[in-house]
Design an enzyme around this catalytic site. Structure first.
Site, PDB file in Angstrom:
ATOM      1  N   LYS A  17       0.845  -1.151  -0.197  1.00 61.94           N
ATOM      2  CA  LYS A  17      -0.033  -0.057   0.045  1.00 61.94           C
ATOM      3  C   LYS A  17       0.717   1.171  -0.004  1.00 61.94           C
ATOM      4  CE  LYS A  17      -3.219   2.543   2.851  1.00 61.94           C
ATOM      5  NZ  LYS A  17      -4.238   2.452   4.001  1.00 61.94           N
TER       6      LYS A  17
ATOM      7  N   GLU B   5      -9.434   3.969   2.220  1.00 61.58           N
ATOM      8  CA  GLU B   5      -9.014   3.900   0.696  1.00 61.58           C
ATOM      9  C   GLU B   5      -7.959   2.820   0.424  1.00 61.58           C
ATOM     10  OE1 GLU B   5      -7.696   5.481   3.415  1.00 61.58           O
ATOM     11  OE2 GLU B   5      -5.541   4.811   3.176  1.00 61.58           O
TER      12      GLU B   5
ATOM     13  N   ASP C 228       1.601   6.025   5.733  1.00 65.24           N
ATOM     14  CA  ASP C 228       0.580   5.479   5.149  1.00 65.24           C
ATOM     15  C   ASP C 228       0.976   4.620   3.749  1.00 65.24           C
ATOM     16  OD1 ASP C 228      -1.730   4.092   5.669  1.00 65.24           O
ATOM     17  OD2 ASP C 228      -3.004   5.252   4.604  1.00 65.24           O
TER      18      ASP C 228
ATOM     19  N   ASP D 214      -2.424  10.120   3.925  1.00 63.65           N
ATOM     20  CA  ASP D 214      -3.817   9.810   3.879  1.00 63.65           C
ATOM     21  C   ASP D 214      -4.811  10.723   4.945  1.00 63.65           C
ATOM     22  OD1 ASP D 214      -6.532   8.588   4.156  1.00 63.65           O
ATOM     23  OD2 ASP D 214      -5.649   6.722   5.477  1.00 63.65           O
TER      24      ASP D 214
ATOM     25  N   LYS E 219     -10.105  12.776   8.450  1.00 62.03           N
ATOM     26  CA  LYS E 219      -9.779  12.510   9.959  1.00 62.03           C
ATOM     27  C   LYS E 219      -9.489  13.606  10.653  1.00 62.03           C
ATOM     28  CE  LYS E 219      -6.604   8.638   8.180  1.00 62.03           C
ATOM     29  NZ  LYS E 219      -7.353   7.432   9.047  1.00 62.03           N
TER      30      LYS E 219
ATOM     31  N   ASP F 154     -12.002   6.989   3.743  1.00 61.93           N
ATOM     32  CA  ASP F 154     -11.214   6.895   4.493  1.00 61.93           C
ATOM     33  C   ASP F 154     -10.556   5.224   4.647  1.00 61.93           C
ATOM     34  OD1 ASP F 154      -8.803   7.462   6.673  1.00 61.93           O
ATOM     35  OD2 ASP F 154      -9.982   7.530   8.001  1.00 61.93           O
TER      36      ASP F 154
ATOM     37  N   ARG G 219      -7.765  -0.548   0.887  1.00 57.62           N
ATOM     38  CA  ARG G 219      -8.469  -1.590   0.261  1.00 57.62           C
ATOM     39  C   ARG G 219      -8.634  -1.293  -1.339  1.00 57.62           C
ATOM     40  NH1 ARG G 219     -12.777  -1.960   4.948  1.00 57.62           N
ATOM     41  NH2 ARG G 219     -11.094  -0.924   5.937  1.00 57.62           N
TER      42      ARG G 219
END
Ligand code: BES
Ligand code: MN
Ligand code: ZN
Length: 495
Positions: A266, A350, A289, A271, A278, A348, A352
């Site tokens: 990933k 994101e 991230d 993020d 967030k 959020d 996956r």
């Protein structure tokens, strides 16, 4: 720090510092015993006075002992001899590394690998020591205007072994060094801020890696991803001005006919949560991230350095997750490369969304196995804390292999169930699948989502949300799970 291996008597070694282990209650390792004999029991006398704590990792520096060639002797406590574990051994090495980094000794003779660790051979003990010692020299001061200049620290270190040194021991030390270098790359990429480490920066880093090693790299741009139908990945990139990249690494160390292992990382370089924004507190940590991506790049560096005979593909979907006028909105439905439609109930979730298209792309390599690595869920930190990565898999043999690799590498993971019952927690009224599950089991439902895209091959997922970086005073990336992944590939290469 440069490493060599030598056979020798600890008391005769002419280096700046000799490092030797002691056990609780005045017991000595073989090296410490030899040193003690040479100085007429001076070491035993100091220990009897209680100057060195029995706790594993306690250290004591002694100077100018009569009968010992080196001016310094660093004693490191290993705890009770019959309670020695991987952890106490590693803690002792790390403590020695800390002392050496603050010393002006310049070079050292290292005897700690003679610790009598059950079930771990000398090659393992040396590899671990090399890795931990090299890792201890890692600094991240690239973006400080004044670099710390120190005349302290060890430049040359000799591992002292009994008998002749052999090729297999040298290979072990090389492996430890290679893993530490992979870890260092992963740490640096993680630590760099998101205004430097963008998707483009990850792509450039991959290309540089390819130039220095036997690795091929291809980078797909937004157009290419559109043509491939990666609508899920692109839906995450919509809110950002930074162009997304899809990085493909190819390491061919094995035979042409050998099916590759595919590693997927990933690469969300920041993020914010997107429109499902967030909270502000601690949001800076979302620069981490992309640590899954960083660990894939670090692992490629490690296996290329050790010239591992295996074929490995790396896939890195890289993007920012930003809010913006054209950002994906909660409720939007997007079509993934697999054809499955996804209702984005929370922007959020994101990770996956970008991984699923990479996992579909992985099918074309007819992989022996696919392992994805992602800072995927806060729930994983609730479940396992910061010592253990979460592992979920559609194949128990692959899971067991990864768990064992983590144990060997000192980079542990623990398996969570991926039972069919949990799939019922993913239901959308309007699309094939929502991108979040109903309440509870957040790490498992995230993996259930990914499982819908991994039916064509053996697959495992590592959730490294809790292990990829540390918060607080020693905030920083850990480089995990580079040791686990590299160990897994060493095993797969049959070595
Ligand atoms: N990158 C985060 C996961 C994360 C959170 C890692 C905190 C480390 C620390 C991920 O993209 C995310 O935001 N996940 C959400 C999923 C939720 C919306 C279903 C989470 O865990 O809260
Ligand atoms: Mn997120
Ligand atoms: Zn994320």
């Amino acid at each position: 720090m440069e490493f060599t291996i030598k056979a020798g008597s600890p008391e005769k070694l002419k280096s700046g510092c000799v490092v030797a282990g002691t056990y609780a209650n005045g017991d000595l390792t073989a090296a410490a015993r030899a040193l003690d004999k040479a100085c007429d029991g001076a070491i035993a006398a100091v220990l009897a006075r209680g100057d060195l704590d029995d706790k594993p990792g306690s250290t004591l520096m002694l100077h100018d002992l009569a009968g010992i060639a080196a001016p310094r002797v660093l004693l490191v406590s290993l705890g009770k001899a019959d309670e020695l574990t991987d952890k106490t051994y590693r803690d002792a090495i790390a403590a020695a590394a800390r002392q050496l980094s603050g010393s002006v000794a310049g070079d050292a003779s290292f005897c700690l690998a003679d610790a009598e660790l059950p079930h771990r051979d000398l090659a393992w003990r040396l590899a671990q020591a090399a890795q931990i010692l090299r890792d201890s020299t890692y600094r991240c001061d690239e973006l400080k205007s004044k670099k710390e200049e120190s005349r302290k620290g060890i430049k040359k270190l000799v591992f002292i072994v009994k008998g002749k040194d052999s090729e297999s021991l040298e290979a072990a030390v090389l492996r430890g060094e290679a893993i530490a270098e992979g870890v260092a790359l992963a740490k640096t990429l993680g630590n760099l801020p998101a205004n430097v480490c963008t998707p483009g920066y990850l792509a450039t880093t991959a290309k540089k890696l390819a130039k220095d090693h036997k690795i091929k790299v291809e980078v797909l741009e937004r157009d290419d991803m559109e043509k491939l139908g990666m609508g899920s990945l692109l839906s995450v990139a919509r809110g950002s001005h930074e162009p997304p990249k899809f990085i493909i690494l190819n390491y061919k160390g094995g035979k042409a006919k050998d099916k590759p292992v595919v590693l997927v990382g990933k690469g969300v370089t920041f993020d914010t949560g997107g429109i499902s924004l967030k909270p502000g507190e601690g949001m800076d940590e979302m620069k981490y991230d992309m640590c899954g991506a960083a660990s894939v790049l670090g692992t490629f560096k490690a296996i290329a350095r050790m010239e591992l005979p295996i074929n490995v593909i790396g896939l890195i979907p890289a993007t920012e997750n930003m809010p913006g006028g054209s950002a994906t909105k909660p409720g939007d439905i997007v079509t993934s490369m697999s054809g499955q439609t996804i209702e984005v109930l929370n922007t959020d979730a994101e990770g996956r969304l970008i991984l699923c298209d990479a996992l579909t792309y992985a099918e074309r390599f007819e992989p022996a196995a696919v392992v994805d690595v992602a800072t995927l869920t806060g729930a994983c930190i609730i479940a396992l804390g910061n010592f253990t990565s979460g592992l979920l898999a559609n194949d128990d043999e692959l899971a067991a292999e990864l768990l064992a690799s983590g144990q060997t590498a000192g980079d542990k993971a623990w398996q969570l169930p991926l039972w069919d019952e949990y799939q019922d927690m993913l239901k959308s009224n309007f699309a094939d699948i929502p991108n979040i599950g109903s309440k509870g089991a957040g790490t498992i439902t995230a993996a259930c989502f990914l499982a819908r895209f991994t039916k064509a091959y053996k697959w495992a997922h590592l959730d490294i949300a809790g292990t990829a970086w540390k918060s607080g005073a020693d905030k920083g990336a850990t480089g995990r799970p580079v040791p686990l992944l590299t160990q897994f590939l060493i095993g797969r290469a049959g070595q």
